[in-house]
Design a protein around this motif. Structure first.
Motif, PDB file in Angstrom:
ATOM      1  N   ILE A 124       0.829  -1.213   0.000  1.00 16.29           N
ATOM      2  CA  ILE A 124       0.000   0.000   0.000  1.00 16.29           C
ATOM      3  C   ILE A 124       0.862   1.261   0.000  1.00 16.29           C
ATOM      4  CG2 ILE A 124      -1.601   1.341   1.423  1.00 16.29           C
ATOM      5  CD1 ILE A 124      -3.046  -1.306   2.024  1.00 16.29           C
ATOM      6  N   PRO A 125       1.888   1.397   0.852  1.00 16.09           N
ATOM      7  CA  PRO A 125       2.737   2.601   0.765  1.00 16.09           C
ATOM      8  C   PRO A 125       3.494   2.703  -0.554  1.00 16.09           C
ATOM      9  CG  PRO A 125       3.084   1.479   2.860  1.00 16.09           C
ATOM     10  CD  PRO A 125       2.246   0.588   2.021  1.00 16.09           C
ATOM     11  N   VAL A 126       3.917   1.577  -1.091  1.00 16.47           N
ATOM     12  CA  VAL A 126       4.617   1.604  -2.380  1.00 16.47           C
ATOM     13  C   VAL A 126       3.678   2.089  -3.477  1.00 16.47           C
ATOM     14  CG1 VAL A 126       5.745   0.159  -4.106  1.00 16.47           C
ATOM     15  CG2 VAL A 126       6.264  -0.152  -1.694  1.00 16.47           C
ATOM     16  N   ALA A 127       2.428   1.658  -3.429  1.00 15.62           N
ATOM     17  CA  ALA A 127       1.442   2.105  -4.421  1.00 15.62           C
ATOM     18  C   ALA A 127       1.167   3.596  -4.278  1.00 15.62           C
ATOM     19  CB  ALA A 127       0.158   1.305  -4.270  1.00 15.62           C
ATOM     20  N   ILE A 128       1.077   4.080  -3.050  1.00 14.72           N
ATOM     21  CA  ILE A 128       0.826   5.513  -2.836  1.00 14.72           C
ATOM     22  C   ILE A 128       1.983   6.340  -3.383  1.00 14.72           C
ATOM     23  CG2 ILE A 128       0.626   7.276  -1.040  1.00 14.72           C
ATOM     24  CD1 ILE A 128      -0.979   5.202   0.585  1.00 14.72           C
ATOM     25  N   ILE A 129       3.205   5.919  -3.124  1.00 12.16           N
ATOM     26  CA  ILE A 129       4.378   6.641  -3.641  1.00 12.16           C
ATOM     27  C   ILE A 129       4.394   6.605  -5.170  1.00 12.16           C
ATOM     28  CG2 ILE A 129       6.909   6.580  -3.776  1.00 12.16           C
ATOM     29  CD1 ILE A 129       6.849   5.610  -0.837  1.00 12.16           C
ATOM     30  N   GLY A 130       4.063   5.464  -5.746  1.00 10.73           N
ATOM     31  CA  GLY A 130       4.023   5.353  -7.206  1.00 10.73           C
ATOM     32  C   GLY A 130       2.964   6.245  -7.827  1.00 10.73           C
TER      33      GLY A 130
ATOM     34  N   ARG B  57       1.719   9.024  -6.523  1.00  6.38           N
ATOM     35  CA  ARG B  57       2.179  10.418  -6.391  1.00  6.38           C
ATOM     36  C   ARG B  57       3.236  10.766  -7.429  1.00  6.38           C
ATOM     37  NH1 ARG B  57       2.773  11.661   0.065  1.00  6.38           N
ATOM     38  NH2 ARG B  57       0.550  11.698   0.507  1.00  6.38           N
ATOM     39  N   GLY B  58       4.169   9.860  -7.657  1.00  2.80           N
ATOM     40  CA  GLY B  58       5.191  10.100  -8.677  1.00  2.80           C
ATOM     41  C   GLY B  58       4.588  10.220 -10.065  1.00  2.80           C
ATOM     42  N   TRP B  59       3.634   9.354 -10.374  1.00  2.73           N
ATOM     43  CA  TRP B  59       2.965   9.419 -11.679  1.00  2.73           C
ATOM     44  C   TRP B  59       2.214  10.735 -11.824  1.00  2.73           C
ATOM     45  CZ3 TRP B  59      -2.428   9.323 -12.471  1.00  2.73           C
ATOM     46  CH2 TRP B  59      -2.812   9.247 -13.803  1.00  2.73           C
ATOM     47  N   TRP B  60       1.541  11.157 -10.746  1.00  6.66           N
ATOM     48  CA  TRP B  60       0.781  12.412 -10.779  1.00  6.66           C
ATOM     49  C   TRP B  60       1.713  13.600 -11.018  1.00  6.66           C
ATOM     50  CZ3 TRP B  60      -4.312  13.386 -10.828  1.00  6.66           C
ATOM     51  CH2 TRP B  60      -4.723  14.687 -10.588  1.00  6.66           C
ATOM     52  N   LEU B  61       2.853  13.639 -10.320  1.00 10.05           N
ATOM     53  CA  LEU B  61       3.801  14.741 -10.519  1.00 10.05           C
ATOM     54  C   LEU B  61       4.390  14.731 -11.922  1.00 10.05           C
ATOM     55  CD1 LEU B  61       5.694  14.744  -7.109  1.00 10.05           C
ATOM     56  CD2 LEU B  61       4.110  16.478  -7.969  1.00 10.05           C
ATOM     57  N   LEU B  62       4.693  13.562 -12.438  1.00 11.60           N
ATOM     58  CA  LEU B  62       5.223  13.459 -13.794  1.00 11.60           C
ATOM     59  C   LEU B  62       4.208  13.949 -14.814  1.00 11.60           C
ATOM     60  CD1 LEU B  62       7.709  12.454 -15.370  1.00 11.60           C
ATOM     61  CD2 LEU B  62       6.550  10.261 -15.578  1.00 11.60           C
ATOM     62  N   ARG B  63       2.956  13.600 -14.598  1.00 11.72           N
ATOM     63  CA  ARG B  63       1.904  14.052 -15.517  1.00 11.72           C
ATOM     64  C   ARG B  63       1.737  15.561 -15.444  1.00 11.72           C
ATOM     65  NH1 ARG B  63      -4.372  12.456 -15.252  1.00 11.72           N
ATOM     66  NH2 ARG B  63      -4.263  14.124 -13.734  1.00 11.72           N
ATOM     67  N   LYS B  64       1.825  16.128 -14.234  1.00 15.41           N
ATOM     68  CA  LYS B  64       1.732  17.583 -14.094  1.00 15.41           C
ATOM     69  C   LYS B  64       2.883  18.276 -14.809  1.00 15.41           C
ATOM     70  CE  LYS B  64       0.325  19.596 -10.277  1.00 15.41           C
ATOM     71  NZ  LYS B  64       0.242  19.955  -8.844  1.00 15.41           N
ATOM     72  N   LEU B  65       4.106  17.697 -14.717  1.00 19.32           N
ATOM     73  CA  LEU B  65       5.250  18.304 -15.398  1.00 19.32           C
ATOM     74  C   LEU B  65       5.082  18.262 -16.915  1.00 19.32           C
ATOM     75  CD1 LEU B  65       8.289  17.013 -13.319  1.00 19.32           C
ATOM     76  CD2 LEU B  65       7.483  19.361 -13.532  1.00 19.32           C
TER      77      LEU B  65
END
Length: 100
Positions: free
Chosen positions: A57-63, A65-73
């Motif tokens: 579950i924490p690994v999925a949350i971090i993943g 968030r990373g995907w969301w930030l990459l998409r925003k960039l």
């Protein structure tokens, strides 16, 4: 509960093969063996599933968030205003001043 059984080997000169003998077991322990193994398997499955869920579950949350930030960039780069133009130099004053 841990039970240790004593095994004995009887070697007879008349028998060519030694035989293992175990002490007689009670009928109640024989009846409880299979349900205990099934309960242990179910309990082990639940414990390991919970462990991996707590791990993933924490690994999925971090993943996510990373995907969301990459998409925003990527969206921020597309939304930038840019100007592309072609131009022609009509007169270059720096070359004239060097030759004078």
């Amino acid at each position: 509960m841990l039970k240790i059984y004593r095994k004995t080997i009887r070697i007879d000169s008349s028998d060519a093969h030694p035989r293992l003998e175990s002490p007689p077991q009670s009928k109640a322990s024989n009846l409880l063996t299979i349900p205990a193994m099934i309960a242990g398997a179910i309990l082990g499955t639940v414990v390991f599933s919970a462990f991996f869920a707590l791990l993933l579950i924490p690994v999925a949350i971090i993943g996510i968030r990373g995907w969301w930030l990459l998409r925003k960039l990527k969206n921020a780069r597309v939304d930038e205003q840019s100007l592309e133009a072609e131009y022609t130099v009509v007169s270059d004053t720096s070359k004239k001043s060097e030759s004078d």
